[in-house]
Design an enzyme around this catalytic site. Structure first.
Site, PDB file in Angstrom:
ATOM      1  N   ARG A  91     -34.730  51.038 -47.535  1.00  0.00           N
ATOM      2  CA  ARG A  91     -34.654  52.153 -48.386  1.00  0.00           C
ATOM      3  C   ARG A  91     -35.634  53.161 -48.388  1.00  0.00           C
ATOM      4  O   ARG A  91     -35.686  54.186 -48.863  1.00  0.00           O
ATOM      5  CB  ARG A  91     -34.894  51.440 -49.973  1.00  0.00           C
ATOM      6  CG  ARG A  91     -33.716  51.041 -50.761  1.00  0.00           C
ATOM      7  CD  ARG A  91     -32.876  51.851 -51.254  1.00  0.00           C
ATOM      8  NE  ARG A  91     -32.674  51.692 -52.648  1.00  0.00           N
ATOM      9  CZ  ARG A  91     -31.958  50.662 -53.288  1.00  0.00           C
ATOM     10  NH1 ARG A  91     -31.354  49.694 -52.437  1.00  0.00           N
ATOM     11  NH2 ARG A  91     -31.502  50.594 -54.662  1.00  0.00           N
ATOM     12  N   ARG A 118     -26.239  46.035 -66.344  1.00  0.00           N
ATOM     13  CA  ARG A 118     -27.671  45.765 -65.776  1.00  0.00           C
ATOM     14  C   ARG A 118     -28.466  46.740 -66.710  1.00  0.00           C
ATOM     15  O   ARG A 118     -28.143  47.588 -67.233  1.00  0.00           O
ATOM     16  CB  ARG A 118     -27.769  46.443 -64.318  1.00  0.00           C
ATOM     17  CG  ARG A 118     -27.425  45.245 -63.364  1.00  0.00           C
ATOM     18  CD  ARG A 118     -27.251  45.727 -61.974  1.00  0.00           C
ATOM     19  NE  ARG A 118     -28.151  46.844 -61.589  1.00  0.00           N
ATOM     20  CZ  ARG A 118     -27.977  47.337 -60.277  1.00  0.00           C
ATOM     21  NH1 ARG A 118     -27.092  46.987 -59.408  1.00  0.00           N
ATOM     22  NH2 ARG A 118     -28.821  48.253 -59.681  1.00  0.00           N
ATOM     23  N   LYS A 131     -21.293  49.930 -52.368  1.00  0.00           N
ATOM     24  CA  LYS A 131     -22.140  49.151 -51.307  1.00  0.00           C
ATOM     25  C   LYS A 131     -21.804  47.737 -51.780  1.00  0.00           C
ATOM     26  O   LYS A 131     -21.405  46.940 -50.631  1.00  0.00           O
ATOM     27  CB  LYS A 131     -23.436  49.565 -51.235  1.00  0.00           C
ATOM     28  CG  LYS A 131     -24.004  50.749 -50.866  1.00  0.00           C
ATOM     29  CD  LYS A 131     -25.477  51.166 -50.828  1.00  0.00           C
ATOM     30  CE  LYS A 131     -26.389  50.574 -51.912  1.00  0.00           C
ATOM     31  NZ  LYS A 131     -26.095  51.843 -52.805  1.00  0.00           N
ATOM     32  N   ARG A 150     -32.904  57.225 -60.614  1.00  0.00           N
ATOM     33  CA  ARG A 150     -32.670  56.635 -59.141  1.00  0.00           C
ATOM     34  C   ARG A 150     -32.054  57.434 -58.008  1.00  0.00           C
ATOM     35  O   ARG A 150     -32.439  57.312 -56.907  1.00  0.00           O
ATOM     36  CB  ARG A 150     -31.478  55.247 -59.355  1.00  0.00           C
ATOM     37  CG  ARG A 150     -32.232  54.045 -60.094  1.00  0.00           C
ATOM     38  CD  ARG A 150     -31.326  53.301 -60.856  1.00  0.00           C
ATOM     39  NE  ARG A 150     -30.110  52.627 -59.959  1.00  0.00           N
ATOM     40  CZ  ARG A 150     -29.165  51.999 -60.540  1.00  0.00           C
ATOM     41  NH1 ARG A 150     -28.947  52.057 -61.687  1.00  0.00           N
ATOM     42  NH2 ARG A 150     -28.214  51.483 -59.679  1.00  0.00           N
ATOM     43  N   ARG A 202     -20.149  50.013 -65.290  1.00  0.00           N
ATOM     44  CA  ARG A 202     -20.153  48.820 -64.416  1.00  0.00           C
ATOM     45  C   ARG A 202     -20.642  47.527 -65.056  1.00  0.00           C
ATOM     46  O   ARG A 202     -21.430  47.376 -66.042  1.00  0.00           O
ATOM     47  CB  ARG A 202     -21.214  48.814 -63.153  1.00  0.00           C
ATOM     48  CG  ARG A 202     -21.404  47.607 -62.426  1.00  0.00           C
ATOM     49  CD  ARG A 202     -22.411  47.896 -60.900  1.00  0.00           C
ATOM     50  NE  ARG A 202     -23.414  48.505 -61.157  1.00  0.00           N
ATOM     51  CZ  ARG A 202     -24.358  48.733 -60.419  1.00  0.00           C
ATOM     52  NH1 ARG A 202     -23.911  48.776 -59.154  1.00  0.00           N
ATOM     53  NH2 ARG A 202     -25.504  49.479 -60.707  1.00  0.00           N
TER      54      ARG A 202
HETATM   55  P1  AP5 Z   1     -21.189  49.079 -56.746  1.00  0.00           P
HETATM   56  O1  AP5 Z   1     -20.535  48.717 -55.406  1.00  0.00           O
HETATM   57  O2  AP5 Z   1     -21.601  48.012 -57.479  1.00  0.00           O
HETATM   58  O3  AP5 Z   1     -22.205  50.126 -56.261  1.00  0.00           O
HETATM   59  P2  AP5 Z   1     -23.607  50.069 -55.367  1.00  0.00           P
HETATM   60  O4  AP5 Z   1     -23.441  51.029 -54.316  1.00  0.00           O
HETATM   61  O5  AP5 Z   1     -23.727  48.537 -54.876  1.00  0.00           O
HETATM   62  O6  AP5 Z   1     -24.652  50.632 -56.326  1.00  0.00           O
HETATM   63  P3  AP5 Z   1     -25.963  49.861 -56.865  1.00  0.00           P
HETATM   64  O7  AP5 Z   1     -26.203  50.526 -58.223  1.00  0.00           O
HETATM   65  O8  AP5 Z   1     -25.811  48.446 -57.077  1.00  0.00           O
HETATM   66  O9  AP5 Z   1     -27.208  50.347 -55.799  1.00  0.00           O
HETATM   67  P4  AP5 Z   1     -28.472  50.485 -56.153  1.00  0.00           P
HETATM   68  O10 AP5 Z   1     -28.762  50.679 -54.516  1.00  0.00           O
HETATM   69  O11 AP5 Z   1     -28.952  51.570 -57.026  1.00  0.00           O
HETATM   70  O12 AP5 Z   1     -28.973  49.057 -56.690  1.00  0.00           O
HETATM   71  P5  AP5 Z   1     -29.770  47.785 -56.228  1.00  0.00           P
HETATM   72  O13 AP5 Z   1     -29.329  46.674 -56.725  1.00  0.00           O
HETATM   73  O14 AP5 Z   1     -29.607  47.984 -54.665  1.00  0.00           O
HETATM   74  O15 AP5 Z   1     -20.177  50.076 -57.515  1.00  0.00           O
HETATM   75  C1  AP5 Z   1     -20.730  50.641 -58.706  1.00  0.00           C
HETATM   76  C2  AP5 Z   1     -19.410  50.634 -59.586  1.00  0.00           C
HETATM   77  O16 AP5 Z   1     -18.192  51.244 -59.163  1.00  0.00           O
HETATM   78  C3  AP5 Z   1     -18.786  49.236 -59.735  1.00  0.00           C
HETATM   79  O17 AP5 Z   1     -18.773  49.201 -61.123  1.00  0.00           O
HETATM   80  C4  AP5 Z   1     -17.657  49.185 -58.941  1.00  0.00           C
HETATM   81  O18 AP5 Z   1     -16.730  48.250 -59.525  1.00  0.00           O
HETATM   82  C5  AP5 Z   1     -17.160  50.732 -59.179  1.00  0.00           C
HETATM   83  N1  AP5 Z   1     -16.623  51.321 -57.860  1.00  0.00           N
HETATM   84  C6  AP5 Z   1     -17.085  51.053 -56.667  1.00  0.00           C
HETATM   85  N2  AP5 Z   1     -16.349  51.863 -55.608  1.00  0.00           N
HETATM   86  C7  AP5 Z   1     -15.331  52.228 -56.329  1.00  0.00           C
HETATM   87  C8  AP5 Z   1     -14.097  53.164 -56.033  1.00  0.00           C
HETATM   88  N3  AP5 Z   1     -13.984  53.483 -54.696  1.00  0.00           N
HETATM   89  N4  AP5 Z   1     -13.014  53.590 -56.978  1.00  0.00           N
HETATM   90  C9  AP5 Z   1     -13.387  52.733 -57.886  1.00  0.00           C
HETATM   91  N5  AP5 Z   1     -14.487  52.221 -58.817  1.00  0.00           N
HETATM   92  C10 AP5 Z   1     -15.585  51.993 -57.668  1.00  0.00           C
HETATM   93  O19 AP5 Z   1     -31.413  48.199 -56.652  1.00  0.00           O
HETATM   94  C11 AP5 Z   1     -31.673  48.330 -57.805  1.00  0.00           C
HETATM   95  C12 AP5 Z   1     -33.039  48.598 -57.969  1.00  0.00           C
HETATM   96  O20 AP5 Z   1     -33.974  47.370 -57.135  1.00  0.00           O
HETATM   97  C13 AP5 Z   1     -33.753  49.768 -57.338  1.00  0.00           C
HETATM   98  O21 AP5 Z   1     -33.451  50.820 -58.029  1.00  0.00           O
HETATM   99  C14 AP5 Z   1     -35.017  49.362 -56.999  1.00  0.00           C
HETATM  100  O22 AP5 Z   1     -36.014  49.492 -58.035  1.00  0.00           O
HETATM  101  C15 AP5 Z   1     -35.073  48.046 -56.439  1.00  0.00           C
HETATM  102  N6  AP5 Z   1     -34.625  47.687 -55.014  1.00  0.00           N
HETATM  103  C16 AP5 Z   1     -33.590  47.503 -54.306  1.00  0.00           C
HETATM  104  N7  AP5 Z   1     -33.502  47.271 -53.203  1.00  0.00           N
HETATM  105  C17 AP5 Z   1     -34.830  47.828 -52.846  1.00  0.00           C
HETATM  106  C18 AP5 Z   1     -35.485  48.230 -51.668  1.00  0.00           C
HETATM  107  N8  AP5 Z   1     -35.063  47.976 -50.432  1.00  0.00           N
HETATM  108  N9  AP5 Z   1     -36.651  48.781 -51.491  1.00  0.00           N
HETATM  109  C19 AP5 Z   1     -37.287  49.202 -52.694  1.00  0.00           C
HETATM  110  N10 AP5 Z   1     -36.828  48.704 -54.098  1.00  0.00           N
HETATM  111  C20 AP5 Z   1     -35.514  48.240 -54.202  1.00  0.00           C
END
Ligand code: AP5
Length: 208
Positions: free
Chosen positions: A88, A155, A13, A166, A123
């Site tokens: 979420r 992270r 994402k 997660r 990552r």
């Molecule tokens: P990346 O693009 O970083 O993946 P992502 O989908 O953004 O994954 P996240 O882990 O950031 O999502 P998340 O939803 O768990 O975390 P968030 O920060 O929102 O890609 C991952 C890796 O793969 C990268 O290294 C990339 O280079 C590689 N990659 C990607 N696509 C590829 C491809 N096609 N081919 C090869 N390599 C590829 O949330 C973190 C925490 O915050 C949550 O656990 C929660 O505690 C809290 N939080 C955040 N938002 C909320 C909410 N709305 N409500 C409640 N708690 C929340």
């Protein structure tokens, strides 16, 4: 244009959002980044959120909804945005519906769990630019030569144990949103188990 990016952790994402916002002339809003910023600044919200985030749990709705509403009231959101990681939960989606914001499209990135764990453990985030990289050769984008190891951050929640938690939270709390937005006829699926360039192109196509 206001867009939601749905999908499990590691679906891509953030990476896809960073790659297409300039072309679309809109901004990316990641609630994960906003929360990590609050943790770094040591705000009251950050202190409360940290325990949830480090253990792979979702931060309580009322905290995240307040944070998001404040962010989207900023001037730079006028032309549109990609919500990366919000909503979420169903209550978060309902709060968005009850605000003035109209969502045009929801992109649902689909990826198998085993790939999620591989991507997440490799990552790294650039401390200087916030750009997402990956140290595994089969993942992308890899850190360029101008990104020495000391500029790259891993992270706290990017380890196998927390990622598994997660994923459980995703299945229980977030996956029901697929049905929620399907019923509104604004959801489109994207296969996120492909080369990054092809996912970027497919995403741009569905948003045209
Ligand atoms: P990346 O693009 O970083 O993946 P992502 O989908 O953004 O994954 P996240 O882990 O950031 O999502 P998340 O939803 O768990 O975390 P968030 O920060 O929102 O890609 C991952 C890796 O793969 C990268 O290294 C990339 O280079 C590689 N990659 C990607 N696509 C590829 C491809 N096609 N081919 C090869 N390599 C590829 O949330 C973190 C925490 O915050 C949550 O656990 C929660 O505690 C809290 N939080 C955040 N938002 C909320 C909410 N709305 N409500 C409640 N708690 C929340």
């Amino acid at each position: 244009m206001n867009i939601i990016f749905l999908g499990p952790p590691g679906a891509g994402k953030g990476t896809i959002a960073q790659a297409i916002t300039d072309d679309l002339g809109i901004i990316q809003i990641s609630t994960g980044d906003l929360l990590r910023e609050s943790v770094k600044e040591g705000t009251e919200l950050g202190l409360e959120a940290k325990g949830y985030m480090d253990s792979g749990k979702l931060v309580p709705d009322e905290l995240v909804i307040g944070l998001l509403k404040e962010r989207i009231s900023n001037e730079d959101c006028q032309k549109g945005f990609i919500l990366d990681g919000f909503p979420r939960t169903i209550p978060q989606a309902e709060a968005l519906e009850n605000s003035d914001v109209k969502i045009d499209k929801v992109v649902n990135f689909k990826v198998p769990d085993e790939l999620v764990i591989h991507r997440i453990t490799g990552r790294r985030i650039s401390k200087s630019t916030g750009k997402i990289y990956n140290i595994y050769p089969d993942c992308a984008p890899n850190p360029e030569e101008d990104h020495p190891e000391e500029d790259l951050l891993q992270r706290n929640d990017d380890n196998e144990e927390v990622v598994n938690k997660r994923l459980v939270q995703y299945r229980e709390m977030t996956e029901p949103l697929i049905e929620f937005y399907n019923k509104k006829d604004i959801l489109v699926d994207i296969n996120a188990d492909e080369a990054l360039e092809s996912i970027i192109e497919n995403t741009k196509k569905v948003l045209k």
